[in-house]
Design a protein around this motif. Structure first.
Motif, PDB file in Angstrom:
ATOM      1  N   ASP A  64       0.761  -1.209  -0.088  1.00 15.42           N
ATOM      2  CA  ASP A  64       0.235  -0.069   0.153  1.00 15.42           C
ATOM      3  C   ASP A  64       0.965   1.218   0.052  1.00 15.42           C
ATOM      4  OD1 ASP A  64       0.723  -0.625   2.568  1.00 15.42           O
ATOM      5  OD2 ASP A  64      -1.127  -0.031   3.554  1.00 15.42           O
ATOM      6  N   GLU A  65       1.943   1.251   0.741  1.00 16.00           N
ATOM      7  CA  GLU A  65       2.896   2.402   0.563  1.00 16.00           C
ATOM      8  C   GLU A  65       3.641   2.580  -0.766  1.00 16.00           C
ATOM      9  OE1 GLU A  65       5.704   2.851   4.010  1.00 16.00           O
ATOM     10  OE2 GLU A  65       6.934   4.234   2.646  1.00 16.00           O
ATOM     11  N   VAL A  66       4.051   1.554  -1.362  1.00 12.88           N
ATOM     12  CA  VAL A  66       4.552   1.526  -2.927  1.00 12.88           C
ATOM     13  C   VAL A  66       3.318   1.900  -3.494  1.00 12.88           C
ATOM     14  CG1 VAL A  66       5.298   0.217  -4.679  1.00 12.88           C
ATOM     15  CG2 VAL A  66       5.966  -0.252  -2.348  1.00 12.88           C
ATOM     16  N   SER A  67       2.145   1.703  -3.644  1.00 10.58           N
ATOM     17  CA  SER A  67       1.138   2.002  -4.582  1.00 10.58           C
ATOM     18  C   SER A  67       0.932   3.714  -4.079  1.00 10.58           C
ATOM     19  CB  SER A  67       0.068   1.351  -4.492  1.00 10.58           C
ATOM     20  OG  SER A  67      -1.038   1.613  -3.723  1.00 10.58           O
ATOM     21  N   PHE A  68       0.961   3.897  -2.980  1.00 11.60           N
ATOM     22  CA  PHE A  68       0.604   5.578  -2.665  1.00 11.60           C
ATOM     23  C   PHE A  68       1.894   6.257  -3.234  1.00 11.60           C
ATOM     24  CE2 PHE A  68       1.563   9.228  -0.426  1.00 11.60           C
ATOM     25  CZ  PHE A  68       0.265   9.763  -0.136  1.00 11.60           C
ATOM     26  N   LEU A  69       2.988   5.568  -3.187  1.00 12.18           N
ATOM     27  CA  LEU A  69       4.086   6.605  -3.603  1.00 12.18           C
ATOM     28  C   LEU A  69       4.147   6.748  -5.251  1.00 12.18           C
ATOM     29  CD1 LEU A  69       6.914   5.282  -1.561  1.00 12.18           C
ATOM     30  CD2 LEU A  69       6.126   7.549  -1.587  1.00 12.18           C
ATOM     31  N   MET A  70       3.609   5.685  -5.819  1.00  6.94           N
ATOM     32  CA  MET A  70       3.374   5.745  -7.444  1.00  6.94           C
ATOM     33  C   MET A  70       2.447   6.752  -7.649  1.00  6.94           C
ATOM     34  SD  MET A  70       5.715   4.005  -8.801  1.00  6.94           S
ATOM     35  CE  MET A  70       7.002   3.502  -7.915  1.00  6.94           C
ATOM     36  N   GLY A  71       1.358   6.594  -7.067  1.00  7.80           N
ATOM     37  CA  GLY A  71       0.096   7.448  -7.151  1.00  7.80           C
ATOM     38  C   GLY A  71       0.782   9.146  -6.898  1.00  7.80           C
ATOM     39  N   LEU A  72       1.158   9.063  -6.019  1.00  8.55           N
ATOM     40  CA  LEU A  72       2.016  10.473  -5.568  1.00  8.55           C
ATOM     41  C   LEU A  72       2.655  11.142  -6.849  1.00  8.55           C
ATOM     42  CD1 LEU A  72       1.905  12.757  -3.673  1.00  8.55           C
ATOM     43  CD2 LEU A  72       3.906  11.668  -2.311  1.00  8.55           C
ATOM     44  N   PHE A  73       3.553  10.338  -7.227  1.00  6.37           N
ATOM     45  CA  PHE A  73       4.543  10.680  -8.256  1.00  6.37           C
ATOM     46  C   PHE A  73       3.553  11.065  -9.388  1.00  6.37           C
ATOM     47  CE2 PHE A  73       8.144   8.812 -11.204  1.00  6.37           C
ATOM     48  CZ  PHE A  73       8.649  10.172 -11.331  1.00  6.37           C
ATOM     49  N   LEU A  74       2.822  10.212  -9.926  1.00  4.42           N
ATOM     50  CA  LEU A  74       1.959  10.787 -11.005  1.00  4.42           C
ATOM     51  C   LEU A  74       1.313  12.022 -10.729  1.00  4.42           C
ATOM     52  CD1 LEU A  74       0.574  10.021 -13.718  1.00  4.42           C
ATOM     53  CD2 LEU A  74      -1.106   8.650 -12.449  1.00  4.42           C
ATOM     54  N   ARG A  75       0.611  12.226  -9.511  1.00  2.00           N
ATOM     55  CA  ARG A  75      -0.033  13.420  -9.175  1.00  2.00           C
ATOM     56  C   ARG A  75       0.728  14.714  -9.116  1.00  2.00           C
ATOM     57  NH1 ARG A  75      -2.511  10.149  -5.425  1.00  2.00           N
ATOM     58  NH2 ARG A  75      -1.509  11.162  -3.711  1.00  2.00           N
ATOM     59  N   VAL A  76       2.046  14.446  -8.845  1.00  2.00           N
ATOM     60  CA  VAL A  76       2.926  15.695  -8.930  1.00  2.00           C
ATOM     61  C   VAL A  76       3.191  15.992 -10.206  1.00  2.00           C
ATOM     62  CG1 VAL A  76       5.350  16.296  -8.078  1.00  2.00           C
ATOM     63  CG2 VAL A  76       3.918  15.031  -6.486  1.00  2.00           C
ATOM     64  N   LEU A  77       3.352  14.938 -10.902  1.00  2.00           N
ATOM     65  CA  LEU A  77       3.910  15.307 -12.401  1.00  2.00           C
ATOM     66  C   LEU A  77       2.632  16.060 -13.183  1.00  2.00           C
ATOM     67  CD1 LEU A  77       5.463  11.909 -13.856  1.00  2.00           C
ATOM     68  CD2 LEU A  77       6.621  14.200 -13.432  1.00  2.00           C
ATOM     69  N   GLN A  78       1.262  15.738 -12.700  1.00  2.00           N
ATOM     70  CA  GLN A  78      -0.021  16.253 -13.268  1.00  2.00           C
ATOM     71  C   GLN A  78      -0.039  17.518 -12.775  1.00  2.00           C
ATOM     72  OE1 GLN A  78      -2.685  13.134 -12.297  1.00  2.00           O
ATOM     73  NE2 GLN A  78      -2.567  12.145 -14.230  1.00  2.00           N
ATOM     74  N   SER A  79       0.472  17.939 -11.615  1.00  2.00           N
ATOM     75  CA  SER A  79       0.042  19.020 -11.055  1.00  2.00           C
ATOM     76  C   SER A  79       1.086  20.075 -10.946  1.00  2.00           C
ATOM     77  CB  SER A  79      -0.552  18.923  -9.371  1.00  2.00           C
ATOM     78  OG  SER A  79       0.391  18.382  -8.781  1.00  2.00           O
ATOM     79  N   GLU A  80       2.117  19.529 -11.232  1.00  2.00           N
ATOM     80  CA  GLU A  80       3.338  20.595 -10.868  1.00  2.00           C
ATOM     81  C   GLU A  80       4.302  20.932 -12.221  1.00  2.00           C
ATOM     82  OE1 GLU A  80       4.487  21.495  -7.569  1.00  2.00           O
ATOM     83  OE2 GLU A  80       2.879  20.607  -6.625  1.00  2.00           O
ATOM     84  N   VAL A  81       4.107  20.322 -13.174  1.00  2.00           N
ATOM     85  CA  VAL A  81       4.905  20.472 -14.379  1.00  2.00           C
ATOM     86  C   VAL A  81       4.664  21.947 -14.814  1.00  2.00           C
ATOM     87  CG1 VAL A  81       5.472  19.676 -16.628  1.00  2.00           C
ATOM     88  CG2 VAL A  81       5.217  18.033 -14.763  1.00  2.00           C
ATOM     89  N   ASP A  82       3.181  22.394 -14.988  1.00  2.00           N
ATOM     90  CA  ASP A  82       3.028  23.822 -15.387  1.00  2.00           C
ATOM     91  C   ASP A  82       3.667  24.865 -14.711  1.00  2.00           C
ATOM     92  OD1 ASP A  82       1.335  22.827 -17.435  1.00  2.00           O
ATOM     93  OD2 ASP A  82      -0.362  23.394 -16.223  1.00  2.00           O
ATOM     94  N   ARG A  83       3.725  24.733 -13.400  1.00  2.00           N
ATOM     95  CA  ARG A  83       4.288  25.624 -12.670  1.00  2.00           C
ATOM     96  C   ARG A  83       6.036  25.492 -13.004  1.00  2.00           C
ATOM     97  NH1 ARG A  83       3.388  26.092  -6.561  1.00  2.00           N
ATOM     98  NH2 ARG A  83       2.269  24.109  -7.169  1.00  2.00           N
ATOM     99  N   MET A  84       6.523  24.439 -12.987  1.00  2.00           N
ATOM    100  CA  MET A  84       8.127  24.343 -13.382  1.00  2.00           C
ATOM    101  C   MET A  84       8.094  24.931 -14.451  1.00  2.00           C
ATOM    102  SD  MET A  84       8.900  20.368 -12.088  1.00  2.00           S
ATOM    103  CE  MET A  84       8.423  19.616 -10.643  1.00  2.00           C
TER     104      MET A  84
END
Ligand code: IPE
Ligand code: IPE
Ligand code: MG
Length: 254
Positions: free
Chosen positions: A79-99
């Motif tokens: 469950d921690e691994v899948s949370f981390l993978m999900g978090l990675f995806l969400r960070v890419l989806q939400s932060e790349v514009d700002r970056m």
């Protein structure tokens, strides 16, 4: 090509590290101290990373490389691994514009073959979108291992130049195939969270990095903490195998 710390002696003209590499450790303990689930610490860790990128920009650090998920982190509870993978995806989806607005060039290093196809697509699009940016280069190491890197580089080199299998090869032949061939070697390595180990991070590239360890947990690491590490770095004498007198010939003569 960048100068190699073992084939060459890199310039030390500026006191600011050009490349900082960080093992962002201590998220789980940070959450535990607050009686929260470990994943809460990972979420706070993303905020600390945002601050670290900004701090690098302010301090004049051109390359920031962070360890987000090691090749050994698959051993964690599912469950921690899948949370981390999900978090990675969400960070890419939400932060790349700002970056992109902040002129950040994003690179992801590591073995992508175990990632979900959607994650791989977001990685590729984030990298191509920011490829021409000239500000801080942020490299995120995900499913990365230093040993994996040396092996994959060797395989890629032999595929490109099969004759080397019989003729032999050297460091300069291998270097262009390493995952971070686009960056100079890290000058300053930082590990938060109190452990004094490399945990299979950039084994090859850290050959001559200055190693800085702090007990501070990653979610607490802020601009001032990075500035303190840079100040510590500026007090180090980097000899790359030579002796002190060779670096300061005037003081040796007097
Ligand atoms: C580092 O924090 C983040 C990852 C490895 C993804 P940890 O999750 O290792 O936190 P601690 O070391 O258990 O506190
Ligand atoms: C290293 O942290 C990897 C990352 C920060 C991504 P770990 O917490 O997994 O390291 P070990 O296993 O305790 O050495
Ligand atoms: Mg840890």
């Amino acid at each position: 090509m960048f100068r190699s710390s073992t084939l060459d002696t890199p310039d030390q003209a500026s006191g600011t590290p050009c490349h900082v590499a960080i093992i962002m450790d201590g998220n789980g303990r940070w959450a535990k101290q607050r009686l929260m689930p470990r994943v809460f610490g990972h979420k706070k860790g993303v905020e600390a990373l945002r601050q670290a990128v900004k701090a690098c920009d302010t301090l004049g650090v051109k390359y920031l490389t962070v360890f987000a998920f090691s090749s050994e982190n698959w051993r964690r509870p599912a469950d921690e691994v899948s949370f981390l993978m999900g978090l990675f995806l969400r960070v890419l989806q939400s932060e790349v514009d700002r970056m992109h607005e902040n002129d950040i060039r994003l690179k992801i290093i590591g073995d992508r073959s175990h990632f979900a196809p959607e994650l791989v697509q977001w990685i590729e699009s984030a990298e191509s979108r920011t490829a021409n940016n000239t500000g801080v280069t942020l490299s995120i190491a995900a499913d990365y291992g230093g040993r994996w890197d040396v092996i994959q580089a060797t395989q890629a080199m032999l595929k490109a130049r099969p004759e080397l299998a019989t003729n032999g090869f050297d460091e300069a032949d291998l270097a262009p195939h390493l995952a971070m061939a686009y960056a100079p070697e890290p000058d300053l390595f930082i590990r938060t969270g109190g452990e004094r180990r490399i945990s299979n991070f950039l084994l090859w590239q850290l050959a001559y990095a200055e190693l800085y360890f702090t007990d501070m947990l990653w979610p607490d690491f802020d601009h001032d903490a990075l500035a303190a590490a840079v100040t510590w770095f500026q007090g180090r004498e980097r000899r790359f195998g030579r002796i002190s007198e060779q670096l300061h010939p005037q003081s040796a003569a007097s």
